[in-house]
Motif scaffolding. Structure first.
Motif, mmCIF file in Angstrom:
data_model
loop_
_atom_site.group_PDB
_atom_site.id
_atom_site.type_symbol
_atom_site.label_atom_id
_atom_site.label_comp_id
_atom_site.label_asym_id
_atom_site.label_seq_id
_atom_site.Cartn_x
_atom_site.Cartn_y
_atom_site.Cartn_z
ATOM 1 N N ASP A 172 0.825 -1.047 -0.033
ATOM 2 C CA ASP A 172 0.071 -0.054 -0.039
ATOM 3 C C ASP A 172 0.842 1.529 0.077
ATOM 4 O OD1 ASP A 172 -2.225 -1.454 0.126
ATOM 5 O OD2 ASP A 172 -2.301 -1.483 2.393
ATOM 6 N N GLY A 173 2.043 1.147 -0.046
ATOM 7 C CA GLY A 173 2.878 2.354 0.096
ATOM 8 C C GLY A 173 3.276 3.003 -1.153
ATOM 9 N N PHE A 174 3.988 4.145 -1.149
ATOM 10 C CA PHE A 174 4.308 4.880 -2.512
ATOM 11 C C PHE A 174 5.736 4.773 -2.862
ATOM 12 C CE2 PHE A 174 0.681 6.531 -0.266
ATOM 13 C CZ PHE A 174 -0.121 6.889 -1.121
ATOM 14 N N ASP A 175 5.931 4.710 -4.058
ATOM 15 C CA ASP A 175 7.192 4.863 -4.666
ATOM 16 C C ASP A 175 7.979 5.935 -3.952
ATOM 17 O OD1 ASP A 175 9.456 5.660 -6.845
ATOM 18 O OD2 ASP A 175 8.813 3.716 -7.204
ATOM 19 N N PRO A 176 9.100 5.982 -3.638
ATOM 20 C CA PRO A 176 9.547 7.182 -3.055
ATOM 21 C C PRO A 176 9.891 8.410 -4.130
ATOM 22 C CG PRO A 176 11.156 5.457 -3.183
ATOM 23 C CD PRO A 176 10.103 4.723 -3.431
ATOM 24 N N ARG A 177 9.980 7.904 -5.317
ATOM 25 C CA ARG A 177 10.025 9.076 -6.418
ATOM 26 C C ARG A 177 8.566 9.490 -6.784
ATOM 27 N NH1 ARG A 177 13.551 4.461 -8.554
ATOM 28 N NH2 ARG A 177 11.714 3.462 -8.078
ATOM 29 N N SER A 178 7.656 9.180 -6.153
ATOM 30 C CA SER A 178 6.228 9.450 -6.543
ATOM 31 C C SER A 178 5.894 11.164 -6.136
ATOM 32 C CB SER A 178 5.021 8.545 -5.743
ATOM 33 O OG SER A 178 5.174 8.943 -4.553
ATOM 34 N N PHE A 224 3.748 15.312 0.164
ATOM 35 C CA PHE A 224 3.371 15.142 1.526
ATOM 36 C C PHE A 224 4.718 14.873 2.349
ATOM 37 C CE2 PHE A 224 -0.536 14.032 -0.856
ATOM 38 C CZ PHE A 224 -1.114 15.230 -0.664
ATOM 39 N N TRP A 225 5.854 14.007 2.052
ATOM 40 C CA TRP A 225 6.833 13.659 2.708
ATOM 41 C C TRP A 225 7.907 14.761 2.850
ATOM 42 C CZ3 TRP A 225 7.651 10.189 6.510
ATOM 43 C CH2 TRP A 225 6.941 9.312 6.656
ATOM 44 N N LEU A 226 7.993 15.716 1.680
ATOM 45 C CA LEU A 226 9.284 16.263 1.386
ATOM 46 C C LEU A 226 9.556 17.139 2.452
ATOM 47 C CD1 LEU A 226 11.620 17.110 -0.159
ATOM 48 C CD2 LEU A 226 10.008 18.849 -1.440
ATOM 49 N N ARG A 239 11.314 -0.058 0.545
ATOM 50 C CA ARG A 239 11.255 0.033 -0.649
ATOM 51 C C ARG A 239 9.986 0.945 -1.207
ATOM 52 N NH1 ARG A 239 11.344 -5.947 -2.247
ATOM 53 N NH2 ARG A 239 9.978 -5.847 -0.262
ATOM 54 N N ARG A 240 8.952 0.829 -0.326
ATOM 55 C CA ARG A 240 7.908 1.790 -0.437
ATOM 56 C C ARG A 240 7.818 2.699 0.665
ATOM 57 N NH1 ARG A 240 5.828 1.269 -5.452
ATOM 58 N NH2 ARG A 240 3.777 1.573 -4.519
ATOM 59 N N ILE A 241 7.266 3.881 0.480
ATOM 60 C CA ILE A 241 7.056 4.892 1.406
ATOM 61 C C ILE A 241 5.638 4.761 2.110
ATOM 62 C CG2 ILE A 241 7.203 7.281 2.243
ATOM 63 C CD1 ILE A 241 9.903 5.901 1.210
ATOM 64 N N PRO A 242 5.424 4.702 3.391
ATOM 65 C CA PRO A 242 4.083 4.586 3.857
ATOM 66 C C PRO A 242 3.186 5.852 3.657
ATOM 67 C CG PRO A 242 5.523 4.682 5.639
ATOM 68 C CD PRO A 242 6.381 4.623 4.400
ATOM 69 N N PRO A 243 2.014 5.792 3.675
ATOM 70 C CA PRO A 243 1.306 7.136 3.875
ATOM 71 C C PRO A 243 1.495 7.954 4.980
ATOM 72 C CG PRO A 243 -0.331 5.464 3.510
ATOM 73 C CD PRO A 243 1.014 4.577 4.010
ATOM 74 N N ILE A 244 1.466 9.455 4.674
ATOM 75 C CA ILE A 244 1.988 10.211 5.711
ATOM 76 C C ILE A 244 1.097 10.092 7.013
ATOM 77 C CG2 ILE A 244 0.621 12.039 5.085
ATOM 78 C CD1 ILE A 244 4.209 12.678 5.906
ATOM 79 N N SER A 245 1.575 10.251 8.315
ATOM 80 C CA SER A 245 0.882 9.955 9.347
ATOM 81 C C SER A 245 0.092 11.292 9.910
ATOM 82 C CB SER A 245 1.713 9.651 10.548
ATOM 83 O OG SER A 245 2.487 10.606 10.906
ATOM 84 N N VAL A 284 -1.548 4.405 -11.499
ATOM 85 C CA VAL A 284 -1.052 3.618 -12.788
ATOM 86 C C VAL A 284 0.374 3.773 -12.823
ATOM 87 C CG1 VAL A 284 -1.019 4.101 -15.351
ATOM 88 C CG2 VAL A 284 -3.378 4.506 -14.226
ATOM 89 N N ALA A 285 1.209 4.783 -12.301
ATOM 90 C CA ALA A 285 2.655 4.869 -12.520
ATOM 91 C C ALA A 285 3.087 3.681 -11.357
ATOM 92 C CB ALA A 285 2.961 6.168 -11.968
ATOM 93 N N ASP A 286 2.472 3.636 -10.131
ATOM 94 C CA ASP A 286 2.958 2.434 -9.349
ATOM 95 C C ASP A 286 2.894 1.277 -10.207
ATOM 96 O OD1 ASP A 286 3.620 1.609 -6.755
ATOM 97 O OD2 ASP A 286 1.556 0.722 -6.603
ATOM 98 N N ASN A 287 1.438 0.919 -10.597
ATOM 99 C CA ASN A 287 1.667 -0.665 -11.339
ATOM 100 C C ASN A 287 2.647 -0.266 -12.638
ATOM 101 O OD1 ASN A 287 -0.541 -0.994 -10.124
ATOM 102 N ND2 ASN A 287 -2.130 -0.588 -11.402
ATOM 103 N N ALA A 288 2.767 0.694 -13.231
ATOM 104 C CA ALA A 288 3.928 0.507 -14.461
ATOM 105 C C ALA A 288 5.112 0.341 -13.833
ATOM 106 C CB ALA A 288 3.905 1.883 -15.026
ATOM 107 N N THR A 289 5.453 1.121 -12.792
ATOM 108 C CA THR A 289 6.699 0.655 -11.966
ATOM 109 C C THR A 289 7.051 -0.564 -11.479
ATOM 110 O OG1 THR A 289 6.971 3.072 -11.334
ATOM 111 C CG2 THR A 289 8.509 1.624 -10.153
ATOM 112 N N ARG A 290 5.747 -1.504 -10.988
ATOM 113 C CA ARG A 290 6.138 -2.660 -10.621
ATOM 114 C C ARG A 290 6.193 -3.446 -11.940
ATOM 115 N NH1 ARG A 290 3.021 -3.469 -4.973
ATOM 116 N NH2 ARG A 290 3.076 -1.511 -4.142
ATOM 117 N N LEU A 291 5.254 -3.233 -12.827
ATOM 118 C CA LEU A 291 5.290 -4.204 -14.094
ATOM 119 C C LEU A 291 6.773 -4.170 -14.800
ATOM 120 C CD1 LEU A 291 1.702 -3.681 -15.318
ATOM 121 C CD2 LEU A 291 2.732 -5.811 -14.090
ATOM 122 N N GLY A 292 6.997 -2.779 -14.875
ATOM 123 C CA GLY A 292 8.471 -2.633 -15.423
ATOM 124 C C GLY A 292 9.700 -3.114 -14.782
#
Length: 199
Positions: A26-32, A38-40, A112-118, A183-191
């Motif tokens: 459920d996390g986010f790619d760190p380049r997302s 939200f994390w920066l 490898r994945r960043i959790p949603p911001i608390s 979609v980008a998350d799926n593309a990254t994982r599939l790529g």
């Protein structure tokens, strides 16, 4: 004649993946964009760039790798010293402090994945960022927009675009943040697995 002593070995640590099935799913790619928006402000720019580099290294070496601290700091435009007060050392500490890495024997395990911001971090952000986050979470993803975005992402992959840049391209083409992230998350994982989404 005096003998020249060899230079001490460069300081290095081992980077291993932090396996966490919940955040990995459920996390986010760190380049997302999610991490940028939200994390920066929580991590700071140096730690954000550092976590991106550490995760990119895990994509190249999924079981882990040795990180040359001096070289990595210099590549980021920073100096490295063994003390805790250098900007590079502080960035490593921030990654640990905010739960994106933890100490292991000889190095760090890195998410490898960043959790949603608390919520505790979110409530300290400006009202506009909190509203953007609420909107992000409430966005319903329609099948038509999702299909369009998947077709665009597939075309980007087919022409050789870097999967980590697809989210930014989709947003630039008018796709909503939430759909672009999905979609980008799926593309990254599939790529990464050598697969492509079905068109």
């Amino acid at each position: 004649m005096s003998e020249i002593s060899p230079e001490p070995p460069a300081p290095s640590i081992i980077i291993r993946p932090w396996l966490d099935p919940v955040v990995d799913d459920d996390g986010f790619d760190p380049r997302s964009r999610y991490v940028e928006v939200f994390w920066l402000g929580v991590l700071g720019p140096t730690a954000t760039w550092l976590i991106r580099r550490l995760v990119a290294g895990l994509e190249r070496s999924p079981e882990g790798y040795e990180l040359d601290l001096h070289a990595t700091a210099r590549e980021m435009g920073l100096s490295y010293s063994t003390g805790r007060s250098s900007p590079f050392s502080k960035a490593l500490q921030r990654c640990v402090m905010f739960g994106l890495a933890h100490a292991i024997d000889g190095g760090l395990a890195v998410r490898r994945r960043i959790p949603p911001i608390s919520f505790r971090h979110l409530r300290r952000m400006p009202d506009s960022v909190q509203a953007t986050h609420a909107s992000w979470l409430q966005t319903s993803i329609g099948a038509e927009e999702l299909t369009r975005a998947h077709h665009l992402a597939t075309a980007m992959l087919d022409v050789g675009d870097d999967p980590s840049e697809i989210e930014h391209h989709l947003v630039a083409l008018g796709v909503s943040d939430a759909v672009a992230a999905e979609v980008a998350d799926n593309a990254t994982r599939l790529g990464a697995s050598g697969l492509r989404p079905a068109g």
